[in-house]
Design a protein around this motif. Sequence first.
Motif, PDB file in Angstrom:
ATOM      1  N   SER A  45       0.801  -1.227   0.000  1.00  0.00           N
ATOM      2  CA  SER A  45       0.000   0.000   0.000  1.00  0.00           C
ATOM      3  C   SER A  45       0.838   1.284   0.000  1.00  0.00           C
ATOM      4  O   SER A  45       0.303   2.353  -0.258  1.00  0.00           O
ATOM      5  N   PHE A  46       2.148   1.188   0.263  1.00  0.00           N
ATOM      6  CA  PHE A  46       2.997   2.385   0.234  1.00  0.00           C
ATOM      7  C   PHE A  46       3.594   2.617  -1.152  1.00  0.00           C
ATOM      8  O   PHE A  46       4.373   3.526  -1.354  1.00  0.00           O
ATOM      9  N   SER A  47       3.239   1.750  -2.089  1.00  0.00           N
ATOM     10  CA  SER A  47       3.926   1.765  -3.388  1.00  0.00           C
ATOM     11  C   SER A  47       2.961   1.847  -4.562  1.00  0.00           C
ATOM     12  O   SER A  47       3.288   1.442  -5.659  1.00  0.00           O
ATOM     13  N   ARG A  48       1.758   2.372  -4.302  1.00  0.00           N
ATOM     14  CA  ARG A  48       0.736   2.344  -5.351  1.00  0.00           C
ATOM     15  C   ARG A  48       0.321   3.717  -5.863  1.00  0.00           C
ATOM     16  O   ARG A  48      -0.799   3.908  -6.319  1.00  0.00           O
ATOM     17  N   SER A  49       1.213   4.686  -5.755  1.00  0.00           N
ATOM     18  CA  SER A  49       0.900   6.019  -6.288  1.00  0.00           C
ATOM     19  C   SER A  49       1.312   6.093  -7.753  1.00  0.00           C
ATOM     20  O   SER A  49       2.110   5.281  -8.217  1.00  0.00           O
ATOM     21  N   HIS A  52       5.051   6.042  -8.182  1.00  0.00           N
ATOM     22  CA  HIS A  52       5.684   4.735  -8.036  1.00  0.00           C
ATOM     23  C   HIS A  52       5.487   3.869  -9.270  1.00  0.00           C
ATOM     24  O   HIS A  52       6.410   3.202  -9.728  1.00  0.00           O
ATOM     25  N   GLU A  79      -9.211   5.043  -6.925  1.00  0.00           N
ATOM     26  CA  GLU A  79      -8.209   5.889  -6.288  1.00  0.00           C
ATOM     27  C   GLU A  79      -8.593   6.211  -4.857  1.00  0.00           C
ATOM     28  O   GLU A  79      -9.772   6.404  -4.528  1.00  0.00           O
ATOM     29  N   SER A  82      -4.851  10.262   0.022  1.00  0.00           N
ATOM     30  CA  SER A  82      -4.188  10.125   1.321  1.00  0.00           C
ATOM     31  C   SER A  82      -4.729  11.132   2.328  1.00  0.00           C
ATOM     32  O   SER A  82      -5.143  12.229   1.961  1.00  0.00           O
ATOM     33  N   SER A  88      -1.128  13.305  -2.437  1.00  0.00           N
ATOM     34  CA  SER A  88      -0.851  11.955  -2.934  1.00  0.00           C
ATOM     35  C   SER A  88      -2.062  11.026  -2.979  1.00  0.00           C
ATOM     36  O   SER A  88      -3.020  11.156  -2.245  1.00  0.00           O
ATOM     37  N   SER A  90      -3.289   6.810  -3.734  1.00  0.00           N
ATOM     38  CA  SER A  90      -2.895   5.410  -3.810  1.00  0.00           C
ATOM     39  C   SER A  90      -4.005   4.674  -4.552  1.00  0.00           C
ATOM     40  O   SER A  90      -5.184   4.896  -4.276  1.00  0.00           O
ATOM     41  N   TYR A  91      -3.637   3.853  -5.500  1.00  0.00           N
ATOM     42  CA  TYR A  91      -4.660   3.126  -6.242  1.00  0.00           C
ATOM     43  C   TYR A  91      -4.821   1.725  -5.692  1.00  0.00           C
ATOM     44  O   TYR A  91      -3.874   1.115  -5.205  1.00  0.00           O
ATOM     45  N   SER A  92      -6.021   1.215  -5.823  1.00  0.00           N
ATOM     46  CA  SER A  92      -6.319  -0.110  -5.320  1.00  0.00           C
ATOM     47  C   SER A  92      -7.043  -0.888  -6.399  1.00  0.00           C
ATOM     48  O   SER A  92      -7.890  -0.346  -7.106  1.00  0.00           O
TER      49      SER A  92
END
Lengths: 183, 183
Positions: A45-49, A52, A79, A82, A88, A90-92
Amino acid sequence: MKMNDKRRIKELIERLDRITAADEWGDDINPTQWTALSYLSRANSFSRSPSHVADFMTTTRGTVSQTLKALARKGLITEIRSEHDKRSISYSITEKGEKLFKKESTIEEAALQLGGEEVSTLLAGLEALARTALKQRGYKSFGVCDTCSYHRKEAEGGYCNLLNLPLSPPQTKQICHEHTSAK
Amino acid sequence: MKMNDKRRIKELIERLDRITAADEWGDDINPTQWTALSYLSRANSFSRSPSHVADFMTTTRGTVSQTLKALARKGLITEIRSEHDKRSISYSITEKGEKLFKKESTIEEAALQLGGEEVSTLLAGLEALARTALKQRGYKSFGVCDTCSYHRKEAEGGYCNLLNLPLSPPQTKQICHEHTSAK
DNA sequence: GTTACTAGTATCGAGTCGATATTATATTTA
DNA sequence: TAAATATAATATCGACTCGATACTAGTAAC
């Protein structure tokens, strides 16, 4: 090394990639979108921007931004903005996105036909080549937590010494943008 | 074979390709055009039509047609219409096109850092993978005359038993669309 | 001599891609 | 703390890829 070996290696990698790319068209998704989706399904979850994903795909933030918007439009990812840094995102991956990971690629099918010995030497060679190429260009490795120098193995799962976080067993197998090769 | 090995192989090939693709932008040429140009520079005169390039690149005639027109517009290749079949075209690389083959790609630079043993096992693995993938999909091999079952080695150069043509030494090292693996 | 078949293209719509500029938010520093 | 700077993500642009489709013009088969 024979003069043409390095050229031949490059050619084969390009050709193999084009062969798989050819059957990644369809399903309302293209090869680039497929790579981004696949990355998102395996990254923590820290690497999905967008940044990244761009680093992983060796492209620009602008290009990736469009790709991710296209995937979101298709309902394959969503999306999440944060809380503590309002810039920022983070995509899921969604259920629908997850479902696409069924069919096997041509490379994977072909790999099944190779002998066990052949597979492991090929894999070792590709890993070495990738490691060297990434270092030469100053790109990040994007390995899984498991193999990171900040990772501490625990009875159950592991612990990240960089972010000071405990990791569940599945999390230790996820891709991290902070990954640093264990020496 | 370990469950994830085949997936890892695919991932590495994709990533390596994207890394080299990234530095094939610029010089007024893009990665796809680069692949086509590179193919034309190595293929024999019977294998340089839009259809052949399309087969090699695993794409459609329509797409390749545009790519070749773009290369021609830039003065990197020139089209030669056939005499006895007025439909068909053969492209030829120009001096200007030839000049582009100076700089080395990231993959090639990285390969130079590997040991001789590592290079040959990697190459063998990639060849095996490509051979299998091509066979599975029914694609043509596009190997060089040298390694073809129709090829007969002679004192100087060789001879093609399919087209009934003598081949000069350099010609035996060119890519042919009729290539059939020697058993 | 009509009927296939083949080689190459034009055109379309969605999307990649680098470049550039812009917006909004964070961080630094003066 | 206010101003300068840095960062995250986007919008827009132009050239191009890509599969799909439709089309033209030659060639081959019957």
